[in-house]
Design a protein around this motif. Structure first.
Motif, PDB file in Angstrom:
ATOM      1  N   THR A  71     -10.970   3.325   3.287  1.00 25.44           N
ATOM      2  CA  THR A  71      -9.743   3.209   2.708  1.00 25.44           C
ATOM      3  C   THR A  71      -9.447   4.589   1.749  1.00 25.44           C
ATOM      4  N   ASN A  72      -7.789   4.759   1.638  1.00 27.96           N
ATOM      5  CA  ASN A  72      -7.331   5.960   0.922  1.00 27.96           C
ATOM      6  C   ASN A  72      -7.989   5.620  -0.566  1.00 27.96           C
ATOM      7  N   LYS A  73      -8.576   4.679  -1.064  1.00 30.59           N
ATOM      8  CA  LYS A  73      -8.994   4.756  -2.289  1.00 30.59           C
ATOM      9  C   LYS A  73     -10.456   5.375  -2.742  1.00 30.59           C
TER      10      LYS A  73
ATOM     11  N   GLY B 154      -2.693  -4.484  -3.074  1.00 33.40           N
ATOM     12  CA  GLY B 154      -3.081  -3.012  -3.326  1.00 33.40           C
ATOM     13  C   GLY B 154      -4.226  -2.850  -4.038  1.00 33.40           C
TER      14      GLY B 154
ATOM     15  N   LEU C 212      -5.848  -6.310   0.447  1.00 29.89           N
ATOM     16  CA  LEU C 212      -4.908  -5.410   1.005  1.00 29.89           C
ATOM     17  C   LEU C 212      -3.476  -5.483   0.686  1.00 29.89           C
TER      18      LEU C 212
ATOM     19  N   GLN D 111       0.357   3.807   7.780  1.00 26.94           N
ATOM     20  CA  GLN D 111       0.746   3.858   6.181  1.00 26.94           C
ATOM     21  C   GLN D 111      -0.273   4.657   5.470  1.00 26.94           C
TER      22      GLN D 111
ATOM     23  N   CYS E  54       0.934  -1.146   0.031  1.00 18.98           N
ATOM     24  CA  CYS E  54      -0.027  -0.159  -0.101  1.00 18.98           C
ATOM     25  C   CYS E  54       0.721   1.461  -0.037  1.00 18.98           C
TER      26      CYS E  54
ATOM     27  N   VAL F  96      -3.343   4.016   4.876  1.00 15.99           N
ATOM     28  CA  VAL F  96      -4.361   3.194   4.068  1.00 15.99           C
ATOM     29  C   VAL F  96      -5.985   3.578   4.550  1.00 15.99           C
TER      30      VAL F  96
ATOM     31  N   LEU G 109      -2.196   0.135   9.645  1.00 17.56           N
ATOM     32  CA  LEU G 109      -2.682   0.676   8.454  1.00 17.56           C
ATOM     33  C   LEU G 109      -2.768   2.204   8.385  1.00 17.56           C
TER      34      LEU G 109
ATOM     35  N   TYR H 176      -7.549  -2.936  -3.101  1.00 15.80           N
ATOM     36  CA  TYR H 176      -8.535  -2.814  -2.029  1.00 15.80           C
ATOM     37  C   TYR H 176      -9.622  -2.072  -2.178  1.00 15.80           C
TER      38      TYR H 176
END
Length: 561
Positions: free
Chosen positions: A369-371, A102, A99, A128, A26, A130, A125, A104
């Motif tokens: 998540t950061n997505k 990558g 996870l 990071q 990640c 994430v 997480l 996710y």
């Protein structure tokens, strides 16, 4: 209501290789919240597509589920589901692989007794970038969540990391009967036939089990009765141990630890004299053939086969959270109605405890998540905020009004008779296709005692419709027998990320060693006199002192102790 909310174990804090891979894979900096960037002000519900990872029951289709469709209409959210199984092991593995790859999702929406993020997962997480801290989102877009946290201090403490951030929302499930797991259910029909009363002491229990074994209570002329049984998940030791020493362990795999507090100091019960005397008592029952030989090794299905044995009823008693664990509710011969809860036993020295098990699981089941873009984050938190309302919980858990639930009718009684009933489930016909209407435990968040206990439940304790009331009333026999001064509040304790792997190893080794030796002492392969000192030294050799030091340091940092 959900009858068994702790069915899978509360995981120990685990530092797994897959999670390490995830952290390596990640990339990206801290999420918007931690960078201090303001969230956009969004009014209304612009269209959003959310990628969501969730467990899916074999009876569900989340893509076509009624509540999924309701979410789309209410919030303009289209959900693309990535689903996994309700089997905890594969579910956890698939989450960790997502996870590590990558690739996710925007949101993980999980069920604690299947799989969820541990506190250690969240801290790693978050370091990071994430996972997205939820504090600002909650403050700006989730008034119901904010109110729930502010009015339930225990919830806020469980959800908030030591740095003040909320890296994911755990479910708050204030389940009364789940809080007292160390129950024993005994066949009252057998007691009546043999002219016996429910046992009150450990010696009463011995006499009852002896009568079950030798006096043919099922009346078939065969010595086929099993006086007492259990399984590897619905464990036998805690109910009996509490007649000798306070044992905080739960059944149902919920809490395997014997950690307690003694004057503010974290300690272990499994090396104390009272623990040895409890094992000695169980060993004496085992030697007399009063405990089924499979009680410590069989799986839950095997216990269920004993309870549902074709023909004569053969099971006298079992240590389970509720009788539906070992006998089918609504059995044609009515055998499920024969079992009643036996209050905590009093031991030879006067101990009369039951373990208290915090019914909610620390960690998180709702994790952004950061997505997720800011717009997706806002849509997701609005959805969760709705699920926190009574209307959202009812529709989210149970589905569509008129199909799977209805408003109470005149004369309906809430589970807690002092409350006004607000909803009532509609029983589904036996053998009918599951309705695929609600999200079940995926939508069980603000499950306060008031909400849970406002469900309209039949007053016939032994009917299927009255089953939850049967559990509610039975639990009153146990509530108050816990030793509040000794309860170690593990749900508030956050272990430093740098120590998570070490704690995981220590905890796993100590708990496995304790369980294995308890079984050996009970079955007689080890002697409680000649082998006890070596057992205690073995705990020391596994790093017990270090384990207690780490737990003590973490506990000392807990606010509002």
């Amino acid at each position: 209501m959900s009858l068994h909310l702790g069915k899978r174990g509360q995981a120990a804090i685990v530092g797994l290789s897959l999670l390490s891979l995830a952290l390596a894979a990640c990339s990206g900096g801290k999420a918007d919240d931690t960078q201090g960037k303001p969230l956009p002000t969004i009014t209304g519900n612009p269209p959003v597509t959310l990628n969501v990872f969730a467990p899916q029951s074999a009876d569900w289709n989340l893509a076509t589920n009624d509540f999924t469709n309701a979410v789309k209409q209410k919030f303009n959210i289209t959900i693309k589901w990535q689903t996994t199984t309700f089997d905890g092991g594969p579910a956890k593995e698939k989450r960790q692989i997502s996870l590590a790859s990558g690739d996710y999702p925007d949101l993980y929406l999980l069920i604690p007794w299947v799989d969820q993020f541990s506190q250690a997962d969240l801290l790693k997480l978050s370091n990071q970038g994430v996972v997205v801290p939820l504090n600002q989102l909650i403050d700006q877009y989730a008034p119901t969540i904010k109110k729930a946290l502010d009015t339930s201090p225990g919830y806020k403490e469980m959800a908030t990391a030591p740095d003040g951030k909320i890296y994911g929302m755990p479910q708050w499930v204030d389940c009364f009967h789940c809080s007292y797991q160390d129950k024993l259910w005994m066949n009252s029909t057998w007691l009546k036939k043999l002219g016996l009363q429910q046992p009150k002491t450990t010696e009463d229990m011995r006499k009852v089990l002896q009568a079950f074994k030798t006096q043919d209570p099922n009346g078939n002329g065969k010595a086929d009765e099993i006086p007492l049984s259990a399984d590897v998940r619905d464990v036998l030791i805690p109910y009996f141990m509490n007649a000798f020493i306070y044992d905080p362990q739960g059944t149902s795999g919920n809490n395997n630890s014997t950690l307690v507090l003694k004057d503010g100091k974290v300690d272990l019960q499994a090396n104390k004299d009272g623990w040895r005397e409890g094992l000695r008592y169980l060993n004496s029952l085992y030697k007399e053939g009063l405990i089924d030989k499979g009680a410590f090794t069989q799986n839950p299905d095997a216990l269920s086969q004993q309870g549902n044995h074709a023909g004569s009823v053969i099971l006298g008693s079992a240590t389970v959270l509720h009788p539906g664990e070992f006998v089918t509710t609504g059995s044609p011969d009515g055998r499920d109605k024969q079992y009643d809860a036996v209050p905590p036993l009093t031991g030879p020295e006067g101990a009369n405890y039951t373990g208290y098990n915090f019914p909610s699981v620390p960690g998180a089941t709702f994790v952004l998540t950061n997505k997720a873009t800011p717009e997706k984050q806002i849509a997701a938190i609005k959805l969760l905020d709705y699920i926190f309302t009574d209307d959202g919980q009812i529709n989210g858990q149970f589905g569509t009004e008129g199909k799977t639930w209805t408003k109470p009718a005149s004369g309906d009684v809430a589970l807690d008779k002092s409350l006004k009933p607000i909803f009532k489930q509609i029983p589904q016909k036996v053998g009918s296709k599951p309705p695929n209407s609600g999200w079940g435990a995926l939508a069980q968040y603000n499950n306060t005692a008031t909400f849970r206990n406002s469900e309209a439940i039949s007053t016939d304790l032994y009917s299927q419709a009255g089953y939850e009331r049967r559990l509610f009333e039975a639990t009153k026999l146990y509530a108050g027998h816990e030793d509040k001064a000794q309860i170690y509040p593990f749900w508030k304790v956050w272990i430093e990320p740098t120590l998570a792997a070490e704690v995981s190893t220590l905890q796993t080794n100590i708990e496995n060693y304790t369980q294995q030796n308890a079984l050996q002492f009970i079955t007689g392969s080890k002697n409680l006199d000649s082998d006890w000192d070596a057992y205690v030294k073995g705990l020391d050799g596994l790093g017990l002192k270090r384990y207690l030091e780490i737990q003590q340091a973490a506990y000392d940092k807990v606010p509002n102790k």
